[in-house]
Structure formats: structure tokens, C-alpha cells
Design a protein around this motif. Structure first.
Motif, PDB file in Angstrom:
ATOM      1  N   ASP A  64       5.335  12.621  80.187  1.00 45.27           N
ATOM      2  CA  ASP A  64       5.323  11.442  79.210  1.00 45.27           C
ATOM      3  C   ASP A  64       4.072  11.882  78.343  1.00 45.27           C
ATOM      4  OD1 ASP A  64       4.486   9.678  77.717  1.00 45.27           O
ATOM      5  OD2 ASP A  64       3.550   8.152  79.003  1.00 45.27           O
ATOM      6  N   PRO A  65       3.936  12.532  76.489  1.00 48.33           N
ATOM      7  CA  PRO A  65       3.161  13.271  76.400  1.00 48.33           C
ATOM      8  C   PRO A  65       2.229  11.978  76.240  1.00 48.33           C
ATOM      9  CG  PRO A  65       4.970  13.234  75.301  1.00 48.33           C
ATOM     10  CD  PRO A  65       5.235  12.289  76.256  1.00 48.33           C
ATOM     11  N   VAL A  66       2.306  11.135  76.177  1.00 46.80           N
ATOM     12  CA  VAL A  66       1.034  10.161  75.743  1.00 46.80           C
ATOM     13  C   VAL A  66       0.363   9.296  77.234  1.00 46.80           C
ATOM     14  CG1 VAL A  66       0.556   7.213  75.933  1.00 46.80           C
ATOM     15  CG2 VAL A  66       2.466   8.357  73.858  1.00 46.80           C
ATOM     16  N   SER A  67       1.203   9.610  78.103  1.00 43.08           N
ATOM     17  CA  SER A  67      -0.399   9.882  79.330  1.00 43.08           C
ATOM     18  C   SER A  67      -0.182  11.103  79.529  1.00 43.08           C
ATOM     19  CB  SER A  67       1.168   9.047  80.161  1.00 43.08           C
ATOM     20  OG  SER A  67       1.854   7.705  80.864  1.00 43.08           O
ATOM     21  N   GLY A  68      -0.509  11.676  78.988  1.00 45.52           N
ATOM     22  CA  GLY A  68      -0.360  12.835  80.042  1.00 45.52           C
ATOM     23  C   GLY A  68      -1.812  12.892  78.855  1.00 45.52           C
ATOM     24  N   ILE A  69      -2.161  12.995  77.042  1.00 48.21           N
ATOM     25  CA  ILE A  69      -3.183  12.951  76.426  1.00 48.21           C
ATOM     26  C   ILE A  69      -4.139  11.947  77.730  1.00 48.21           C
ATOM     27  CG2 ILE A  69      -3.847  11.807  74.202  1.00 48.21           C
ATOM     28  CD1 ILE A  69      -2.788  14.523  74.189  1.00 48.21           C
ATOM     29  N   ILE A  70      -3.591  10.449  77.224  1.00 55.86           N
ATOM     30  CA  ILE A  70      -5.031  10.070  77.930  1.00 55.86           C
ATOM     31  C   ILE A  70      -5.753  10.546  78.806  1.00 55.86           C
ATOM     32  CG2 ILE A  70      -5.560   7.374  78.753  1.00 55.86           C
ATOM     33  CD1 ILE A  70      -2.972   6.607  77.062  1.00 55.86           C
ATOM     34  N   LYS A  71      -4.817  10.537  79.876  1.00 53.52           N
ATOM     35  CA  LYS A  71      -5.562  11.676  81.032  1.00 53.52           C
ATOM     36  C   LYS A  71      -6.025  12.564  80.691  1.00 53.52           C
ATOM     37  CE  LYS A  71      -4.411  13.944  85.577  1.00 53.52           C
ATOM     38  NZ  LYS A  71      -2.941  13.499  86.364  1.00 53.52           N
ATOM     39  N   LEU A  72      -5.529  13.161  79.975  1.00 50.97           N
ATOM     40  CA  LEU A  72      -6.549  14.640  79.409  1.00 50.97           C
ATOM     41  C   LEU A  72      -7.927  14.386  78.716  1.00 50.97           C
ATOM     42  CD1 LEU A  72      -6.456  17.763  78.310  1.00 50.97           C
ATOM     43  CD2 LEU A  72      -5.196  17.561  76.390  1.00 50.97           C
ATOM     44  N   ILE A  73      -7.854  13.215  77.665  1.00 47.57           N
ATOM     45  CA  ILE A  73      -9.262  13.052  77.124  1.00 47.57           C
ATOM     46  C   ILE A  73     -10.079  11.799  78.025  1.00 47.57           C
ATOM     47  CG2 ILE A  73     -10.101  11.437  75.167  1.00 47.57           C
ATOM     48  CD1 ILE A  73      -9.021  13.656  74.408  1.00 47.57           C
ATOM     49  N   THR A  74      -9.681  11.071  78.561  1.00 46.18           N
ATOM     50  CA  THR A  74     -10.542  10.424  79.876  1.00 46.18           C
ATOM     51  C   THR A  74     -11.123  11.470  80.761  1.00 46.18           C
ATOM     52  OG1 THR A  74      -7.915   9.134  80.719  1.00 46.18           O
ATOM     53  CG2 THR A  74      -9.366   8.338  79.276  1.00 46.18           C
ATOM     54  N   ASN A  75      -9.808  11.989  81.439  1.00 44.45           N
ATOM     55  CA  ASN A  75     -11.204  12.943  82.638  1.00 44.45           C
ATOM     56  C   ASN A  75     -11.519  14.556  82.249  1.00 44.45           C
ATOM     57  OD1 ASN A  75      -9.160  11.234  84.452  1.00 44.45           O
ATOM     58  ND2 ASN A  75      -7.878  12.289  84.556  1.00 44.45           N
ATOM     59  N   SER A  76     -11.825  14.257  80.605  1.00 43.75           N
ATOM     60  CA  SER A  76     -12.422  15.657  80.359  1.00 43.75           C
ATOM     61  C   SER A  76     -13.964  15.325  80.907  1.00 43.75           C
ATOM     62  CB  SER A  76     -12.092  16.171  78.562  1.00 43.75           C
ATOM     63  OG  SER A  76     -12.946  14.845  78.247  1.00 43.75           O
ATOM     64  N   LYS A  77     -14.362  16.482  80.994  1.00 44.29           N
ATOM     65  CA  LYS A  77     -15.674  16.609  81.406  1.00 44.29           C
ATOM     66  C   LYS A  77     -16.519  16.812  80.576  1.00 44.29           C
ATOM     67  CE  LYS A  77     -14.465  17.995  86.509  1.00 44.29           C
ATOM     68  NZ  LYS A  77     -13.387  17.649  85.845  1.00 44.29           N
ATOM     69  N   ILE A  78     -18.006  16.441  79.859  1.00 43.49           N
ATOM     70  CA  ILE A  78     -18.790  16.641  79.259  1.00 43.49           C
ATOM     71  C   ILE A  78     -19.633  17.902  78.432  1.00 43.49           C
ATOM     72  CG2 ILE A  78     -20.949  15.520  77.635  1.00 43.49           C
ATOM     73  CD1 ILE A  78     -20.259  13.130  79.151  1.00 43.49           C
ATOM     74  N   ALA A  79     -19.183  18.575  79.991  1.00 41.37           N
ATOM     75  CA  ALA A  79     -20.547  20.380  80.269  1.00 41.37           C
ATOM     76  C   ALA A  79     -19.281  20.665  79.373  1.00 41.37           C
ATOM     77  CB  ALA A  79     -20.068  20.153  81.637  1.00 41.37           C
ATOM     78  N   GLN A  80     -18.179  20.598  78.755  1.00 39.84           N
ATOM     79  CA  GLN A  80     -17.168  22.014  78.356  1.00 39.84           C
ATOM     80  C   GLN A  80     -16.313  20.815  77.243  1.00 39.84           C
ATOM     81  OE1 GLN A  80     -13.520  20.901  81.846  1.00 39.84           O
ATOM     82  NE2 GLN A  80     -14.151  22.871  82.563  1.00 39.84           N
ATOM     83  N   TRP A  81     -17.757  20.072  76.858  1.00 39.00           N
ATOM     84  CA  TRP A  81     -17.625  19.715  75.320  1.00 39.00           C
ATOM     85  C   TRP A  81     -17.753  20.671  74.273  1.00 39.00           C
ATOM     86  CZ3 TRP A  81     -18.251  13.973  74.885  1.00 39.00           C
ATOM     87  CH2 TRP A  81     -17.240  13.027  75.051  1.00 39.00           C
ATOM     88  N   PRO A  82     -16.910  21.302  72.806  1.00 37.96           N
ATOM     89  CA  PRO A  82     -17.811  21.963  72.398  1.00 37.96           C
ATOM     90  C   PRO A  82     -18.753  21.408  71.757  1.00 37.96           C
ATOM     91  CG  PRO A  82     -15.565  21.428  71.411  1.00 37.96           C
ATOM     92  CD  PRO A  82     -15.803  20.886  72.458  1.00 37.96           C
ATOM     93  N   PRO A  83     -19.845  22.257  71.414  1.00 34.25           N
ATOM     94  CA  PRO A  83     -21.212  21.767  70.495  1.00 34.25           C
ATOM     95  C   PRO A  83     -21.421  20.891  69.560  1.00 34.25           C
ATOM     96  CG  PRO A  83     -21.446  24.293  70.499  1.00 34.25           C
ATOM     97  CD  PRO A  83     -19.673  23.898  71.510  1.00 34.25           C
ATOM     98  N   SER A  84     -19.549  21.011  68.706  1.00 34.65           N
ATOM     99  CA  SER A  84     -19.419  20.231  67.592  1.00 34.65           C
ATOM    100  C   SER A  84     -19.123  18.697  67.969  1.00 34.65           C
ATOM    101  CB  SER A  84     -18.540  20.567  66.999  1.00 34.65           C
ATOM    102  OG  SER A  84     -17.152  21.162  67.288  1.00 34.65           O
ATOM    103  N   LEU A  85     -18.687  18.463  69.402  1.00 34.33           N
ATOM    104  CA  LEU A  85     -18.680  17.196  69.908  1.00 34.33           C
ATOM    105  C   LEU A  85     -19.544  16.683  70.636  1.00 34.33           C
ATOM    106  CD1 LEU A  85     -16.055  15.348  70.140  1.00 34.33           C
ATOM    107  CD2 LEU A  85     -15.299  16.305  72.472  1.00 34.33           C
ATOM    108  N   LEU A  86     -20.269  17.610  71.454  1.00 36.66           N
ATOM    109  CA  LEU A  86     -21.282  16.959  72.087  1.00 36.66           C
ATOM    110  C   LEU A  86     -22.331  16.416  70.728  1.00 36.66           C
ATOM    111  CD1 LEU A  86     -22.615  20.463  74.612  1.00 36.66           C
ATOM    112  CD2 LEU A  86     -21.556  17.911  74.637  1.00 36.66           C
ATOM    113  N   ALA A  87     -22.285  17.360  69.991  1.00 33.26           N
ATOM    114  CA  ALA A  87     -22.956  16.435  68.624  1.00 33.26           C
ATOM    115  C   ALA A  87     -23.809  15.107  68.272  1.00 33.26           C
ATOM    116  CB  ALA A  87     -23.832  17.365  67.449  1.00 33.26           C
TER     117      ALA A  87
END
Length: 350
Positions: A64-87
Motif C-alpha cells: 500500500d503506497p499511501v500507508s508506506g509514504i505516511i509511515k516513511l515520513i512520520t517516522n523519519s528522523k530529523i538527524a537524517q534530514w538533508p540540510p535543505s530540509l533542516l533549514a
């Protein structure tokens, strides 16, 4: 659109790691996308076409792509975000964050945001750079979920969208509506996320001025270096083609799109041995050939798509380019005798 010298983008280093959260390995994705496994160990620089292939592969590998995307984004760790997103996460408020995302997004993805504030709405329209291919629906969903998620995390409030418009349905629509807190409309020509404008003034609890003082100069320098490394001629022609429909793009509009002055744009074009007027002619000629190979478009529509105010002006220009009429040129290329052009009085070419 074919690949250009500036059609190169970096996939964030944490991308493959985060895919493990939804039960997908980088090896499986690259095999499914028919891309080399060396992308897992080398600097991940791909074209837009390859990037799309990666997302098409992901959507095929998950139940299920929708559930996968929601899980992927909501569980993502801020420490792994690229600098452009951290800004964006450490911005002053939601409006500031969205503007920073619009500015720096191209450092890690072939996307452009058009942000419009009107009345009680803030609409974000998503466009894809350097390609005429249809975007993978899962990638669109990923972008919109991420835009809302960063607002929720940074404000520590359960923000909801006003409306989400998507070109193509995918997966569990109810789960998507539950996440955004609004209805989803499908089948439109564009992908748009509409937010409550009042939410844009919400203060970010994650605001960090000292960190931004470090991040922003580095990101601006990287963005400037990226612009300098690209052929300004090709970029301007691409922007012209995007802005042709229904009007003639002027140098001020294109310069604003590039974040530079008219004088700077003129100087850079001169340095590459060309000028704005010549590139506009080339862009129109390229698009004219492309549109005329589509039998579903009549000559009047082609003239409009090229930014001509009337059909006669298009005729005169095309005859100067090809020494032929649009209808004859089309018939010769397609071998379709039945294709005819609308009757018009064509002024003599002087």
C-alpha cells in the motif's frame, strides 16, 4: 524533454536507510528500476528520469503506497534530514519554512513549488523540472505529506490541510484523507496542496536562529555554485517553454524565476554566445515542432501554446523557420493527408 547537462540531482544520504522502515531495500529498488547497484555505494547523483524510475519501483514493491509514504515520513528522523530540509524545520514560522523549502528543494529533488496566498488559502502547486514525463504518483504523495508533516512537527500542532488535488489516485485514499484531514480530489491537471493561510503565521517551536546562521550561507553558496555549473542557455530555454502558454515570457519574468537581475541574466547569456531574443525564437521553434507532431492539436491551439496572440503571427514565424506552412510541415512529417489547418488570411511575408 531529453536529459540536459544540468539535469543532475543528489539523493540524500539517508534515503536508502529510511526505506528500510517500510520493508524495502535499496538493492530491490535499483534492480526493479533497472539501475546500477553502485548507486548504493557511490555519491548518489541521478537524472530526473532515473529519479522517477526509483519512485516507480518503490510503488511497485510496497503493498500500500499511501500507508508506506505516511509511515516513511512520520517516522523519519530529523538527524537524517538533508540540510535543505533542516533549514525549513528550524525556520521562524510555517511561511518562512515553506519559502525556504521552495528555495532549496532543487538541491536534492527535481521539484519546484509555486506558492500562492489568497484570501484564507495558501496553495502550493508542484512542478517537475527538466522533464515532460508523468511524475510517479507516490512521489507526489511523498512531497505533500512531507510539507504538512514539517508544519506539524515544528509547530507541535495537529495541522490539517484545506484541500489536496492529485492528478492520479493511488493506494488507500481514506488513509490519505485521514492524514491530511480533508477531502482529496483526483483527476486534475495539476497537483496542489492547499493549506489554511492562518497556519502560516504559526511560530515554530523548533526555531533556531543560531543554526540558521550556519546553514543558510552554506546552502546559498551551494545553490549559487549549482547555478554557475549549469548552462544558463539551456535553463532559460526550459523556463521559456514552461512559460510560453498563453503569453510571451519577458526577460524580467525569467530573471525573477532564476533569482537574478535582468542585467546579470543578459551578461551570462552573452557569455555563452547568445541572447534572450534568439533563445525565445529557438524555444518557440522547438515547441512548434513538438506540438505539430501531435495530431490532436489544431493549428490555432498550437499558436496559443506558443504564446502568439493570433494565428497569422504564428504562420509568418513558422514560414521563416521552416520555409513551409505548419499544415504542410505536419502532413509531411506525419504522412496524414486529412490534417488540415483552419482557414485564415495569411499576410504576405516581407
Amino acid at each position: 524533454m531529453t536529459s540536459n547537462t544540468f539535469d543532475r540531482l543528489k539523493i540524500p544520504s539517508g534515503f536508502w536507510t529510511e526505506l528500510h522502515q517500510i520493508g524495502i531495500t535499496g538493492q530491490d529498488v535499483l534492480r526493479k528500476a533497472h539501475l546500477p547497484l553502485t548507486l548504493l555505494v557511490e555519491p548518489v547523483v541521478v537524472t530526473t528520469s532515473q529519479y522517477f524510475s526509483i519512485w516507480h519501483a518503490i510503488s511497485k514493491l510496497i503493498d500500500d503506497p499511501v500507508s508506506g509514504i505516511i509511515k516513511l515520513i512520520t517516522n523519519s528522523k530529523i538527524a537524517q534530514w538533508p540540510p535543505s530540509l533542516l533549514a525549513s524545520y528550524h525556520a521562524r514560522n510555517y511561511r518562512d519554512a515553506l519559502n525556504r523549502m521552495a528555495r532549496y528543494k532543487q538541491l536534492c529533488a527535481p521539484e519546484r513549488f509555486r506558492i500562492t496566498e489568497e484570501g484564507q488559502r495558501c496553495t502550493i502547486e508542484l512542478e517537475w523540472l527538466y522533464t515532460d514525463q508523468s511524475e510517479p504518483p507516490m512521489l507526489v504523495y511523498n512531497t505533500f505529506v512531507a510539507l504538512l508533516e514539517i508544519g506539524r512537527r515544528a509547530t507541535d500542532q495537529p495541522l490539517k490541510a484545506r484541500l489536496v488535488e492529485l492528478s492520479h489516485p493511488l493506494g488507500d485514499v481514506k488513509a490519505l484523507e485521514d492524514y491530511f484531514g480533508c477531502n482529496i480530489q483526483f483527476g486534475g491537471a495539476s497537483n496542489r496542496l492547499t493549506l489554511h493561510r492562518s497556519d502560516l503565521d504559526r511560530h515554530f517551536v523548533s526555531y533556531n536562529a543560531e543554526l540558521l546562521d550556519i546553514l543558510i550561507p552554506a546552502l546559498d553558496q551551494t545553490l549559487e555554485e549549482q547555478k554557475r555549473s549549469k548552462s544558463i542557455t539551456e535553463i532559460v530555454k526550459w523556463l521559456m517553454k514552461r512559460n510560453l502558454e498563453g503569453g510571451r515570457p519577458d526577460i524580467q519574468t525569467i530573471a525573477n524565476e532564476l533569482g537574478m537581475s535582468e542585467r546579470t541574466l543578459q551578461r551570462r547569456l552573452t557569455g555563452e554566445g547568445t541572447n534572450f531574443k534568439l533563445l525565445l525564437t529557438e524555444a518557440r521553434r522547438d515547441q512548434a515542432r513538438k506540438y505539430l507532431t501531435d495530431p490532436s492539436l489544431d493549428i490555432k491551439e498550437v499558436a496559443f501554446l506558443l504564446g502568439y496572440e493570433d494565428q497569422n503571427s504564428f504562420y509568418r514565424a513558422f514560414r521563416l523557420w521552416e520555409d513551409d506552412t505548419p499544415s504542410n510541415w505536419r502532413t509531411t512529417r506525419l504522412g496524414v493527408d486529412s490534417i488540415t489547418e483552419s482557414r485564415v488570411d495569411i499576410p504576405p511575408i516581407h
